[in-house]
Design a protein around this motif. Structure first.
Motif, mmCIF file in Angstrom:
data_model
loop_
_atom_site.group_PDB
_atom_site.id
_atom_site.type_symbol
_atom_site.label_atom_id
_atom_site.label_comp_id
_atom_site.label_asym_id
_atom_site.label_seq_id
_atom_site.Cartn_x
_atom_site.Cartn_y
_atom_site.Cartn_z
ATOM 1 N N GLY A 78 0.793 -1.223 0.000
ATOM 2 C CA GLY A 78 0.000 0.000 0.000
ATOM 3 C C GLY A 78 0.823 1.269 0.000
ATOM 4 N N VAL A 79 1.970 1.240 -0.677
ATOM 5 C CA VAL A 79 2.804 2.436 -0.765
ATOM 6 C C VAL A 79 3.005 2.803 -2.231
ATOM 7 C CG1 VAL A 79 3.980 1.916 1.406
ATOM 8 C CG2 VAL A 79 4.992 1.140 -0.745
ATOM 9 N N TYR A 130 13.485 -6.073 8.567
ATOM 10 C CA TYR A 130 12.491 -5.844 7.514
ATOM 11 C C TYR A 130 12.695 -6.692 6.250
ATOM 12 C CZ TYR A 130 11.343 -1.844 10.403
ATOM 13 O OH TYR A 130 10.973 -1.044 11.456
ATOM 14 N N GLY A 131 13.698 -7.547 6.230
ATOM 15 C CA GLY A 131 13.941 -8.375 5.063
ATOM 16 C C GLY A 131 12.752 -9.250 4.714
ATOM 17 N N ALA A 151 11.018 -5.538 0.579
ATOM 18 C CA ALA A 151 11.506 -5.185 1.913
ATOM 19 C C ALA A 151 11.540 -3.669 2.087
ATOM 20 C CB ALA A 151 12.899 -5.773 2.137
ATOM 21 N N ALA A 152 11.934 -2.954 1.035
ATOM 22 C CA ALA A 152 11.936 -1.495 1.095
ATOM 23 C C ALA A 152 10.518 -0.960 1.273
ATOM 24 C CB ALA A 152 12.568 -0.923 -0.172
ATOM 25 N N ALA A 153 9.565 -1.575 0.581
ATOM 26 C CA ALA A 153 8.166 -1.166 0.728
ATOM 27 C C ALA A 153 7.683 -1.432 2.156
ATOM 28 C CB ALA A 153 7.300 -1.924 -0.275
ATOM 29 N N ARG A 154 8.081 -2.569 2.702
ATOM 30 C CA ARG A 154 7.693 -2.905 4.080
ATOM 31 C C ARG A 154 8.299 -1.901 5.068
ATOM 32 N NH1 ARG A 154 9.727 -8.268 7.424
ATOM 33 N NH2 ARG A 154 8.392 -7.946 9.271
ATOM 34 N N SER A 159 7.504 2.871 8.587
ATOM 35 C CA SER A 159 8.041 4.178 8.971
ATOM 36 C C SER A 159 7.062 5.327 8.744
ATOM 37 C CB SER A 159 9.338 4.443 8.186
ATOM 38 O OG SER A 159 10.300 3.444 8.446
ATOM 39 N N GLY A 160 5.827 5.008 8.330
ATOM 40 C CA GLY A 160 4.830 6.064 8.227
ATOM 41 C C GLY A 160 4.130 6.206 6.902
#
Length: 335
Positions: A78-79, A130-131, A151-154, A159-160
């Motif tokens: 959802g990002v 977060y991997g 993982a970056a999306a997670r 983080s907000g």
């Protein structure tokens, strides 16, 4: 007498301090309100990119496999996928950067690894926390884009994002310049609104079609101008195409624009409002969406001069930003 004077002075001083404090609080409240209003008008927050197609620049610059991963990860968590793509571009040029830490080892700072440059130092490291095993092969590798991108999306989500992308990106890299660069690159990668038709119809629109379309709002003078004829067929076609999907207010056509431009040649028009929204140069809303849709047009009806408050397609020199065009969208054609 002296004691009474001192007492009055103290009382007045206290009242003065209370008044000053009250004014400061009032001023801070209004400053917050003003920042919120300006943010809404001028797009200080990133738009929700999942509703946007990739721009022409994104399609040309991002490897196809990475493009799919950004979009899939964005949908999963959802990002905004274009924020993810911007981070991938800035960190390693989508895994193409020939530098330590991209495919093995750690970077020059001795901390980060992989195409999205996750920190792998410390216990637990950011990667440990977060991997993701994105390809379900039984292992999590920061060097594998199928693991690193989700993982970056997670991480952004935790983080907000999507409520506060500034906070989320700042958590990814604690630098204001980094936040600004990511948001700017995301705008370059973000194309037209999803579901919109990118190509204009064939050059067959007639003046009568435009005048009969209630979504196209012309002045009396502009309607007379159209009836007089002499307009480029591509202009008529584009106005008809816009009128199929949106309501617009045309603020300049030919006779009502200053001479010396492609307006007087019947090859340009200006739009001051879209779907009831007055254009103010923001990066969100109906005006911004229409600019992106026009920038995504292909074929003979693609504008050779599309101008707004920000550049809708940096890869095309015919599309650019001008400060005096923040209150309208200019669409034009060369001869």
């Amino acid at each position: 007498m002296a004691a009474a004077t001192i007492a009055i002075g103290v009382a007045r001083s206290r009242r003065g301090r209370k008044l000053i404090i009250a004014l400061l609080v009032f001023g801070c409240v209004w400053l917050i309100v003003l920042v919120g209003v300006l943010g809404a008008l001028f797009g200080l927050q990133a738009p929700q990119g999942s509703g946007y197609e990739p721009s022409r620049t994104a399609l040309a610059d991002i490897p196809h496999a990475y493009l799919e991963l950004y979009q899939q990860a964005g949908a999963r968590y959802g990002v905004d996928p274009w924020i993810l793509a911007a981070i991938g571009h800035i960190e390693t040029n989508h895994g193409r950067l020939a530098a330590p830490g991209v495919r093995s080892g750690v970077n020059a700072f001795g901390c980060c690894a992989g195409p999205m440059q996750f920190s792998i130092v410390g216990s637990p490291s950011t990667w440990d926390a977060y991997g993701v095993d994105g390809n379900n092969d039984g292992r999590k590798s920061p060097y594998d884009p199928q693991d690193a991108i989700p993982a970056a999306a997670r991480y952004l989500k935790a983080s907000g994002a999507p409520a506060d992308y500034h906070r989320a990106i700042f958590a990814y890299n604690h630098a204001e310049w980094y936040v600004a660069d990511v948001l700017a690159q995301a705008e370059i990668y973000r194309g037209a609104a999803a579901g919109s038709t990118n190509t204009s119809p064939a050059e067959r629109a007639t003046v009568r079609e435009l005048l009969d379309n209630r979504r196209l709002i012309f002045t009396v003078g502009q309607r007379a101008d159209l009836r007089a004829g002499g307009f480029d067929a591509r202009l008529l076609s584009t106005l008809a195409w816009i009128g199929e999907r949106r309501s617009i207010v045309v603020t300049s056509l030919r006779a009502d624009h200053s001479p010396g431009t492609n307006h007087e040649a019947g090859r340009a028009f200006d739009i001051g409002a879209v779907d009831g929204e007055v254009c103010r140069g923001g990066r969100r809303g109906a005006c911004a969406d229409l600019v992106r849709e026009l920038a995504a047009v292909t074929g003979p009806t693609r504008s050779t001069e599309l101008i707004y408050c920000w550049d809708p397609d940096p890869a095309d020199p015919g599309m650019f930003a001008r400060g005096d065009h923040c209150d309208h969208i200019h669409w034009g054609m060369d001869a």
